[in-house]
Design an enzyme around this catalytic site. Structure first.
Site, PDB file in Angstrom:
ATOM      1  N   ASP A  49       6.144  -5.741   5.041  1.00 42.46           N
ATOM      2  CA  ASP A  49       5.341  -5.541   3.837  1.00 42.46           C
ATOM      3  C   ASP A  49       4.554  -4.242   4.026  1.00 42.46           C
ATOM      4  O   ASP A  49       4.556  -3.629   5.107  1.00 42.46           O
ATOM      5  CB  ASP A  49       4.424  -6.741   3.568  1.00 42.46           C
ATOM      6  CG  ASP A  49       3.984  -6.806   2.100  1.00 42.46           C
ATOM      7  OD1 ASP A  49       4.107  -5.789   1.380  1.00 42.46           O
ATOM      8  OD2 ASP A  49       3.500  -7.871   1.666  1.00 42.46           O
TER       9      ASP A  49
HETATM   10  C1  NOJ Z   1       2.648  -5.678  -1.138  1.00 41.15           C
HETATM   11  C2  NOJ Z   1       3.010  -7.075  -1.557  1.00 41.15           C
HETATM   12  O1  NOJ Z   1       2.464  -8.014  -0.639  1.00 41.15           O
HETATM   13  C3  NOJ Z   1       4.508  -7.306  -1.688  1.00 41.15           C
HETATM   14  O2  NOJ Z   1       4.724  -8.560  -2.285  1.00 41.15           O
HETATM   15  C4  NOJ Z   1       5.164  -6.212  -2.467  1.00 41.15           C
HETATM   16  O3  NOJ Z   1       6.546  -6.455  -2.568  1.00 41.15           O
HETATM   17  C5  NOJ Z   1       4.898  -4.889  -1.776  1.00 41.15           C
HETATM   18  N1  NOJ Z   1       3.474  -4.645  -1.718  1.00 41.15           N
HETATM   19  C6  NOJ Z   1       5.607  -3.721  -2.459  1.00 41.15           C
HETATM   20  O4  NOJ Z   1       5.062  -3.466  -3.686  1.00 41.15           O
END
Ligand code: NOJ
Length: 740
Positions: free
Chosen positions: A259
């Site tokens: 993430d």
């Molecule tokens: C952070 C989020 O936790 C995740 O769900 C998301 O896919 C990513 N950012 C990318 O935007």
């Protein structure tokens, strides 16, 4: 000559790659203000970026693909990813709403349509489905998931992955699915986002892991790794999670992406003393791609040279990234979703690119009728309706969080929906009545969240004036419809709450409306279970619409006027108060359970209020009524490996055609470990004409009786089981059989 296999192709390509080119493939970069397009294209041409996310048009992505294919040494294509969570240009209801439909065809339609739209905009991969089980509505990301139940969420996970990936992730109109957030993100302590997760192995295997596994078994090509710790080790450094469980036990062969910034966060978790160690831990654990990377690029070359990271670890990660690109069809044709410039849509937001009919259909199937006193609903198409509330005419909120490339100007508000439905047969008088909240600190926080522009707009008028205007509108009307709840940012990432009330400004509005004595229909827009005690006691009708997407206004009007008979059921329990959390129906059995109606000391209860939820899992009303007969079992016992049938007769006993969800739960009467009071193991959405009845037959087999025992073996134990069938998790009929 036979065509070269995928493995041979990738091996041949990797043999030509330098260490730097390999490390470049492991970088996943967000397209944003950090780097100019020129810089990004240079980096790509130098072989230093493997994929990007957040750029959503062919025009933006074509030059990047050109840089990769035409200007980098080996011409390895890029892939383009995005958070296509509940729609792309057309925004479908949020995931929690879709789960409320219990309608796998509707959910598949939403995902397939999203894939068609997003792939037409040159996207190859989505960071979805989000299948984190959530039992704590304080967590703002409850809105992004499909609720509290492992079985329901697993079924949805499968359907969604198949619909996103279509016939194959290589198809030009498919997206590769990256299931997230692996693992257990929904169990963050106290519902506070990014908090730790500490959980027994039995609970993990039994309740929280199944949906990820279901998505992977359905063929998800990617996994996004969670930001949280899992029993003391951050997921992004957790070798047990990423290697032993995911790859060895589950046989996952796809790409694992971190993430956003998660690898850097390993130093803040305190498991890495610096960036170098963080990169080492992450690559060792098996994090193939580093999202929003700085560390892989900076640290991996040195770590390989010093021997701290074996070349084999880099190769494993590169193999998965190239494998995913291969599976997305990008080596066959890097432009398969980008197309030729001459075919680019002149206007990406053109009305003709939207799928409004599909969005409207899914949205009306996703609403849950919680209360309906004296047939308040459906409304008559006539007379005067007072429409009030800060969400009644808010285009942006109804799209919900993670609304992808959706454009607020294209969404239909409830005000527009009611007016379209009424035409000249009746009148809608609108008054805003209140701001979502009057707490400036909350407004500032919501506007600070990562939106393109501040989106919580405050009406500057004094609260009293706004309420007075709404009350005046109510007095002149036959019925009041109040659209209240949360602005979308309140149910989002980093939006944990300590209270589940509708904010005070709106509660004051509702109280004032109540004094008019006019029938009060509360239309809720929110992304989590709320504390609705007051609303339940005071509303004549209560409709949960969640955030219903682009066609929200039309879909809600369809339900309010009875053009669609509501059929949604809650995929998550609504607690009576924050103090009751966690409230979930499938909790483990107790030595001193509380029995409603039999108060007594020394049983498991809160003495200040009832112990059961305000609205149970699986609950939802219709404009008609249904009855369920007792259960007939085809046999009193089930041999090992066999199956029996459990049947009920479901009858539409009311005056209208309608749909309901027949739910099957199993209770293990006695086992070697403590088992839940009941667990959902099957469901059927059934449409019945007024007066019609139908026999609904469920197969019950040994697989439905299995669980993870104390040794984490998945097995069924002989003995008695109760089959329970009903229209919510509480109102069930029961019958007993024995597994031999
Ligand atoms: C952070 C989020 O936790 C995740 O769900 C998301 O896919 C990513 N950012 C990318 O935007």
């Amino acid at each position: 000559m036979p065509a070269e296999s995928k493995d041979a192709f990738i091996a041949r390509l990797m043999a030509q790659m330098t260490l730097d080119e390999k490390i470049g493939q492991l970088r996943l970069i967000s397209i944003g203000p950090d780097m100019t397009h020129e810089q990004i294209n240079k980096e790509i041409a130098a072989g230093r970026i493997g994929g990007t996310f957040n750029s959503v048009t062919r025009g933006e992505n074509r030059p990047m693909q050109d840089a990769a294919v035409k200007h980098s040494r080996l011409g390895i294509p890029m892939f383009f990813a995005y958070d296509v969570v509940h729609g792309h240009r057309t925004v479908f209801p949020i995931s929690l709403a879709q789960a409320s439909s219990w309608d796998m065809q509707a959910i598949a339609l939403a995902a397939r349509t999203s894939a068609i739209e997003a792939s037409a905009d040159s996207l190859d991969m989505t960071f979805a489905p989000m299948v984190d089980i959530s039992r704590d509505p304080r967590w703002g990301r409850t809105s992004e998931g499909f609720g509290e139940d492992p079985y329901l969420v697993s079924e949805i996970a499968k359907v969604t992955v198949r619909a996103l990936q279509g016939s194959s992730p290589a198809a030009p109109d498919s997206l590769m699915a990256s299931v997230k957030h692996f693992a257990l993100y929904g169990a963050v302590e106290g519902g506070r986002d990014y908090n730790i997760v500490d959980m027994s192995p039995m609970r993990m295997y039994q309740d929280y892991l199944p949906p990820y596994r279901a998505a992977i078994d359905a063929g998800a090509g990617g996994v996004m790794v969670a930001l949280n710790t899992v029993n003391g080790i951050p997921a992004s450094a957790n070798t047990w999670l990423m290697q032993d469980l995911l790859r060895k036990d589950w046989g996952f062969k796809g790409v694992a992406v971190s993430d956003h910034g998660a690898i850097e966060e390993l130093t803040r978790h305190g498991v890495a003393k610096d960036g170098r160690e963080a990169a080492r831990l992450a690559i060792k654990a098996g994090i193939d791609m580093s999202m929003a990377d700085t560390l892989y690029l900076k640290e991996l070359p040195g770590l390989v040279k010093s021997g701290d990271v074996p070349m084999g670890d880099i190769d494993n990660a590169v193999r998965e990234v190239l494998g995913a690109k291969y599976d997305m069809g990008l080596f066959d044709d890097p432009y398969r979703r980008i197309g030729a410039a001459k075919d680019d849509p002149p206007d990406v937001n053109a009305e003709s690119r939207l799928h409004r009919a599909a969005a409207r259909d899914v949205a009306r199937r996703s609403q849950v009728l919680l209360e309906n006193r004296d047939g308040t609903l459906p409304l008559k198409k006539g007379g005067t309706i007072a429409l009030v509330g800060p969400l009644a005419d808010s285009r942006v909120d109804m799209m919900g969080s993670w609304s992808a490339a959706g454009v607020p100007e294209q969404s239909v508000t409830l005000l527009e929906g009611l007016r379209d439905a009424l035409g000249d047969r009746g009148k809608v008088v609108y008054a805003r009545g209140a701001n979502v909240t009057d707490d400036q600190a909350i407004v500032d926080y919501l506007n600070f969240l990562n939106w393109d522009k501040p989106e919580v707009e405050q009406d500057p008028r004094p609260a009293g004036d706004m309420i007075a205007e709404a009350v005046e509108a109510a007095r002149r009307a036959d019925v009041v419809v109040a659209a209240v709840g949360e602005s979308r940012g309140m149910s989002h990432e980093s939006s944990s709450r300590t209270s589940l009330f509708i904010p005070g400004s709106q509660r004051e509005l509702l109280k004032a409306l109540k004094t008019t004595g006019k029938p009060l229909v509360i239309v809720l827009m929110n992304g989590r279970p709320l504390d609705l005690n007051w609303e339940r006691a005071n509303a004549d009708a209560l409709l949960e619409t969640w955030y219903a997407g682009t066609e929200a206004g039309h879909a809600i009007a369809d339900v309010l006027f009875g053009d669609y008979n509501p059929s949604g059921k809650l995929p998550i329990s609504f607690p009576r108060s924050v103090g009751q959390i966690p409230t979930y129906y499938n909790h483990l059995r107790l030595g001193r359970p509380f029995t409603p109606g039999k108060p007594g000391n020394y049983t498991s209860q809160y003495f200040e209020e009832k112990t059961d939820p305000l609205y149970p899992f699986g609950y939802g009303l219709s404009y008609t009524s249904f009855s369920v007969s007792g259960i007939t079992l085809s046999a009193p016992s089930m041999p090992r490996g066999g199956r029996i049938q459990a049947s009920v007769t479901v009858k539409n006993t009311g005056p209208r055609d309608g749909e309901t969800v027949v739910q099957l739960y199993i209770r293990d009467v006695a086992a070697s470990v403590v088992r839940p009071v009941k667990e959902l193991k099957g469901f059927r959405k059934v449409a019945l004409k007024a007066g019609e009845s139908r026999v609904i037959r469920f197969d019950v087999d040994e697989a439905m009786l299995k669980f993870f025992n104390a040794k984490l073996e998945y097995a069924a134990e002989p003995g008695d089981f109760d089959v329970q069938i009903g229209l919510d998790s509480e109102a069930v009929k029961s019958a007993r059989f024995e597994l031999l």
